[in-house]
Design an enzyme around this catalytic site. Structure first.
Site, PDB file in Angstrom:
ATOM      1  N   LYS A 113       0.686  -1.219  -0.118  1.00  0.00           N
ATOM      2  CA  LYS A 113       0.177  -0.143  -0.062  1.00  0.00           C
ATOM      3  C   LYS A 113       0.876   1.205  -0.043  1.00  0.00           C
ATOM      4  O   LYS A 113       0.414   2.119  -0.499  1.00  0.00           O
ATOM      5  CB  LYS A 113      -1.112   0.027   1.258  1.00  0.00           C
TER       6      LYS A 113
HETATM    7  C1  LIG Z   1      -4.420  -4.738   0.899  1.00  0.00           C
HETATM    8  C2  LIG Z   1      -3.464  -5.745   0.809  1.00  0.00           C
HETATM    9  C3  LIG Z   1      -3.899  -6.908  -0.144  1.00  0.00           C
HETATM   10  C4  LIG Z   1      -5.083  -6.925  -1.175  1.00  0.00           C
HETATM   11  O1  LIG Z   1      -4.973  -5.802  -2.051  1.00  0.00           O
HETATM   12  P1  LIG Z   1      -6.198  -5.524  -2.976  1.00  0.00           P
HETATM   13  O2  LIG Z   1      -5.934  -4.245  -3.728  1.00  0.00           O
HETATM   14  O3  LIG Z   1      -7.276  -4.846  -1.738  1.00  0.00           O
HETATM   15  O4  LIG Z   1      -6.857  -6.566  -3.671  1.00  0.00           O
HETATM   16  C5  LIG Z   1      -2.864  -7.999  -0.374  1.00  0.00           C
HETATM   17  N1  LIG Z   1      -1.875  -8.087   0.622  1.00  0.00           N
HETATM   18  C6  LIG Z   1      -1.556  -7.173   1.348  1.00  0.00           C
HETATM   19  C7  LIG Z   1      -0.373  -7.154   2.112  1.00  0.00           C
HETATM   20  C8  LIG Z   1      -2.370  -5.994   1.493  1.00  0.00           C
HETATM   21  O5  LIG Z   1      -1.919  -4.989   2.439  1.00  0.00           O
END
Ligand SMILES: *Cc1c(COP(=O)(O)O)cnc(C)c1O
Length: 496
Positions: A113
């Site tokens: 993120k």
């Molecule tokens: C948010 C997140 C995901 C999922 O990603 P999306 O874009 O919501 O599908 C997968 N792995 C981690 C470690 C995350 O923080």
């Protein structure tokens, strides 16, 4: 470039307005009027170029109301060696002859993120200026773990903004808690809400919809906004790393111009895999998009049957960031595949809200079948994958990435497909050390979080990221524990 809403295409804004609003007022999501294809030779020209060039090339097609200087300022202040531990920003690491791990976790909070949340605050600051907004933007976040910390790091000391993060007191890991309560910055505040994630999220939603409160703080020069993953400003930066990885494969001679790749993504809210879809529509040659889920396999079923049904048991898994039953960004895929049919999309979303289920048209079903594959793994299978990948390839992956690798391996076993595949790795294994170590049947009783980091270091032979290792020495700044009913008062007091 104009941005329209998936539920009302007569709504049309420039990117600055769309990013400032985040969500369209009737509940739809903003999407660019069209996905812009690369010009002839443009994708190839990125081969051997740094991340920055790929970012500029992709973003300037969508943020047409930003000048080149503004865009480069956003890019350079987000993607540099102070903020990301690797000069490539998102390195591509070969796992075997045909699979490559796209490491998205070298940012300040060790989760993918960061790639979006490092640049979103810059986009927003410019958007606020461009739209003539004179208020200080207050970002409110309810977090179940990764998002809160990534947002705090992104908005820390960003001019013209403040950020308040609420986390459930009994809903995040010790490490995640420690990451948030030690956050630096003069414009940040963090509160623990007594209860679970729903309590925190419910409280935040209530503040957002309180028109009286909005007026009160407007008088003091503040407006509320969100850094939610449905903001276009979070999706756009994610397209970049898929384009960048294809360019890297080209420059390393792993693919030739036009050769197709597969992209496998551990999926929760469908944002990350949707970015891969947009990269494909821009011109990255894709054979299959492989959607990997944990036991919360609502997307696996959807991709196989065309029926989205959230009426099912919710599981708490070792890949918590994928514990999601409503994948909000799927709405953007449906909008695109329906030929921008706002009425159809609105009707699906209405059914989702009322009966929790919808079935897409035959046309959408067949488009999905032509491009997507899906699979899921339970915790046992995830741990077995982590162990196998480490023993066979010497690569230590986190639990979310473990889901993706396991689903990919099952896909290869079923299909024999040897197309070069990029597997998105969304978190550092150190962020989930306990579950990762459990894959090796180690005795973890009575170990604290920092001992677990040391054990994982010994096992994996990779360095502990400073972002986690140094937490031990950081001062705890935020000790407030509040009742759900007092969240508004908490924000109010902070904005006095
Ligand atoms: C948010 C997140 C995901 C999922 O990603 P999306 O874009 O919501 O599908 C997968 N792995 C981690 C470690 C995350 O923080």
């Amino acid at each position: 470039m104009k941005y329209i809403s998936t539920r009302d295409t007569s709504i049309s804004y420039k990117s600055a307005e769309a990013m400032k609003q985040g969500l369209s007022k009737e509940g739809g999501l903003f999407v660019p009027e069209n996905i812009v294809p690369f010009e002839a030779g443009e994708l190839e020209s990125l081969a051997g170029k740094p991340y920055r060039d790929a970012a500029f090339c992709v973003m300037k097609k969508y943020l047409t109301d930003f000048t080149d200087e503004e865009l480069l300022d956003c890019i350079d202040s987000a993607y540099n060696e102070k903020r990301f531990a690797k000069p490539e920003i998102t390195p591509l690491v070969p796992l075997n002859d045909s699979a490559y791990i796209l490491e998205l976790f070298h940012g300040p909070t060790c989760a993918f993120k960061d790639v979006a949340l490092q640049i979103l605050p810059k986009f927003l600051t410019y958007s606020i200026k461009k739209t003539g907004e004179d208020k200080t933007v207050v970002i409110l976040v309810a977090t179940s773990g990764d998002t809160g910390k990534a947002a705090l790091e992104g908005f820390c000391d960003v001019e013209g903004t403040r950020i308040v993060v609420f986390y459930p007191d009994d809903g995040v890991s010790n490490m995640q808690k420690l990451q948030m309560v030690t956050q630096s910055g003069a414009n940040v505040n963090v509160g623990a809400v007594k209860g679970n994630f729903d309590a925190a999220q419910g409280g935040v939603k209530k503040i957002f919809t309180d028109e009286e409160f909005a007026k009160v703080i407007a008088k003091r020069g503040f407006m509320l906004s969100s850094a939610n993953s449905i903001n276009w400003g979070r999706l756009l930066p994610q397209i970049v790393y898929y384009v960048y990885s294809y360019a890297r494969l080209l420059s390393e001679g792993r693919v030739k111009t036009g050769d197709k790749i597969n992209i496998c993504v551990p999926t929760g809210n469908f944002g990350n895999i949707l970015a891969a879809y947009y990269a494909m529509k821009m011109g990255v040659p894709v054979n299959r998009l492989i959607c990997a889920s944990n036991e919360n396999n609502v997307l696996t079923d959807f991709i196989k049957t065309g029926i989205y049904d959230k009426n099912r048991t919710f599981f708490t898994t070792i890949s918590p960031s994928m514990d999601i039953l409503v994948s909000s960004n799927l709405e953007r895929l449906l909008f695109d595949m329906s030929g921008k049919d706002e009425k159809l999309v609105s009707s699906y979303m209405k059914e989702l809200n009322t009966v929790g289920r919808y079935e897409v048209s035959d046309s959408i079903k067949s488009q999905i079948a032509d491009l997507f594959c899906a699979g899921f793994l339970d915790d046992k299978g995830t741990k077995a994958t982590i162990r196998k990948v480490f023993e066979e390839n010497g690569y230590m992956c986190d639990t979310h990435t473990g889901v993706a690798v396991g689903v990919y391996e099952n896909y290869v076993n079923e299909t024999g497909d040897k197309t070069p595949t990029v597997i998105a790795s969304t978190a550092s294994p150190y962020k989930f050390s306990k579950s990762v170590l459990e894959a090796f049947d180690m005795n973890l009783l009575e170990k604290d979080d920092f001992e677990l980091l040391d054990m994982l270091k010994e096992k994996s032979g990779t360095p502990i990221p400073d972002a986690l290792g140094l937490l031990k020495t950081k001062e705890i700044r935020f000790k407030d524990k509040i009742n759900k009913e007092d969240m508004k008062a908490f924000v109010d007091a902070y904005l006095k």
